[in-house]
Design an enzyme around this catalytic site. Sequence first.
Site, PDB file in Angstrom:
ATOM      1  N   ASN A   9       0.871  -1.176   0.000  1.00 32.42           N
ATOM      2  CA  ASN A   9       0.000   0.000   0.000  1.00 32.42           C
ATOM      3  C   ASN A   9       0.906   1.224   0.000  1.00 32.42           C
ATOM      4  OD1 ASN A   9      -1.724   2.095   0.629  1.00 32.42           O
ATOM      5  ND2 ASN A   9      -2.175   1.388   2.718  1.00 32.42           N
ATOM      6  N   LYS A  11       0.060   4.306  -0.182  1.00 30.68           N
ATOM      7  CA  LYS A  11      -0.537   5.498   0.443  1.00 30.68           C
ATOM      8  C   LYS A  11      -0.299   6.714  -0.471  1.00 30.68           C
ATOM      9  CE  LYS A  11       0.096   3.175   4.775  1.00 30.68           C
ATOM     10  NZ  LYS A  11       0.223   3.253   6.210  1.00 30.68           N
ATOM     11  N   HIS A  95      -9.288   0.875   4.937  1.00 29.26           N
ATOM     12  CA  HIS A  95      -7.998   1.048   5.629  1.00 29.26           C
ATOM     13  C   HIS A  95      -8.204   1.972   6.833  1.00 29.26           C
ATOM     14  CE1 HIS A  95      -3.911   2.346   6.451  1.00 29.26           C
ATOM     15  NE2 HIS A  95      -3.535   1.211   5.875  1.00 29.26           N
ATOM     16  N   GLU A  97      -6.591   4.383   7.907  1.00 25.62           N
ATOM     17  CA  GLU A  97      -6.428   5.825   7.635  1.00 25.62           C
ATOM     18  C   GLU A  97      -7.687   6.400   6.995  1.00 25.62           C
ATOM     19  OE1 GLU A  97      -2.697   5.403   5.565  1.00 25.62           O
ATOM     20  OE2 GLU A  97      -1.783   4.794   7.461  1.00 25.62           O
ATOM     21  N   GLU A 167      -5.131  -5.268  10.599  1.00 29.35           N
ATOM     22  CA  GLU A 167      -4.100  -4.250  10.792  1.00 29.35           C
ATOM     23  C   GLU A 167      -4.355  -3.512  12.100  1.00 29.35           C
ATOM     24  OE1 GLU A 167      -2.146  -3.125   6.810  1.00 29.35           O
ATOM     25  OE2 GLU A 167      -3.791  -1.758   7.163  1.00 29.35           O
ATOM     26  N   GLY A 173       2.872   1.985  10.692  1.00 31.20           N
ATOM     27  CA  GLY A 173       3.815   3.089  10.532  1.00 31.20           C
ATOM     28  C   GLY A 173       4.541   3.463  11.811  1.00 31.20           C
ATOM     29  N   SER A 213       3.748  -2.467  10.168  1.00 30.40           N
ATOM     30  CA  SER A 213       5.212  -2.519  10.328  1.00 30.40           C
ATOM     31  C   SER A 213       5.821  -3.863   9.929  1.00 30.40           C
ATOM     32  CB  SER A 213       5.611  -2.138  11.761  1.00 30.40           C
ATOM     33  OG  SER A 213       5.245  -0.800  12.034  1.00 30.40           O
TER      34      SER A 213
HETATM   35  P1  PGA Z   1       3.169   0.039   7.563  1.00 32.79           P
HETATM   36  O1  PGA Z   1       1.687   0.271   6.979  1.00 32.79           O
HETATM   37  O2  PGA Z   1       3.684  -1.248   6.954  1.00 32.79           O
HETATM   38  O3  PGA Z   1       3.958   1.244   7.124  1.00 32.79           O
HETATM   39  O4  PGA Z   1       3.047  -0.071   9.044  1.00 32.79           O
HETATM   40  C1  PGA Z   1       0.799  -0.790   6.817  1.00 32.79           C
HETATM   41  C2  PGA Z   1      -0.512  -0.304   6.235  1.00 32.79           C
HETATM   42  O5  PGA Z   1      -0.953   0.809   6.548  1.00 32.79           O
HETATM   43  O6  PGA Z   1      -1.145  -1.012   5.424  1.00 32.79           O
END
Ligand code: PGA
Length: 249
Positions: A9, A11, A95, A97, A167, A173, A213
């Site tokens: 992803n 983003k 997601h 976010e 997740e 992140g 992560s």
């Molecule tokens: P990350 O993000 O691997 O940077 O923690 C995962 C995601 O948001 O799908």
Amino acid sequence: MRKPIIAGNWKMYKNVQQTCAFFEEFLPLVSGSEHCDIVLCPTFVNLKSAVDHTAHTNVGIGGQNLFWEKEGAYTGEISAGMLTAIGCRWVLIGHSERRQYFGETDAAVGKKIGAALAAGLTPIVCVGELLAERERGNTHGVLETQFKDGIAPIGPENFAKIVIAYEPVWAIGTGKTATPEIAADAHRVIRRLVLESFGVSAAAQCRILYGGSVKPDNVKKLMVEEEIDGALVGGASLDPVSFASLVHF
Ligand code: PGA
């Protein structure tokens, strides 16, 4: 046997030049890798170049979001059919976010899943708890609500065509990966919810990815868990060498 999925992803990262440069370096590193589905989800404006670069390869392209209506006066939105028309085969839905910053609800997630399936896309539907919810001991409750309100209403036939990504929001992140045990425990909760709604074979077949992560140095430990069917990767999917090493978990 559930085929693993390694999905990236991106983003709101990478412009069109960076998107092309990524694929030029990445594709030779994963050519012939058929042990898992490889998916990348660039921004909307870079989907066309991503699709062009990956035509006739083992890499599938997905959107990061969609709107459930087919077309209309919805400024700034993109429909499922538009994603299919440009060559996408996958789409991320719900997601954290989107849920946190854009007010996406479980009801909206359900409508987006329906639209994605109607257009022939495979949705990767994200669920997961906030840190405060985990600290309150409410992880299972949150997963149950997200499943029952967002996913279960799509019905058994549609359910067979989706992928779920667990997740935990506190692991996205932040560099804090859920331990393989924590992740596997949440995956078991989700699989039990699938079983209660759709039966044993749906639960056995449903692919559940872990995200939060995931990096080249922790992917193996996560992937040996029987419950974990792949990874949804943010930061570590931006670099071709790093994402290729995740594909070769
Ligand atoms: P990350 O993000 O691997 O940077 O923690 C995962 C995601 O948001 O799908």
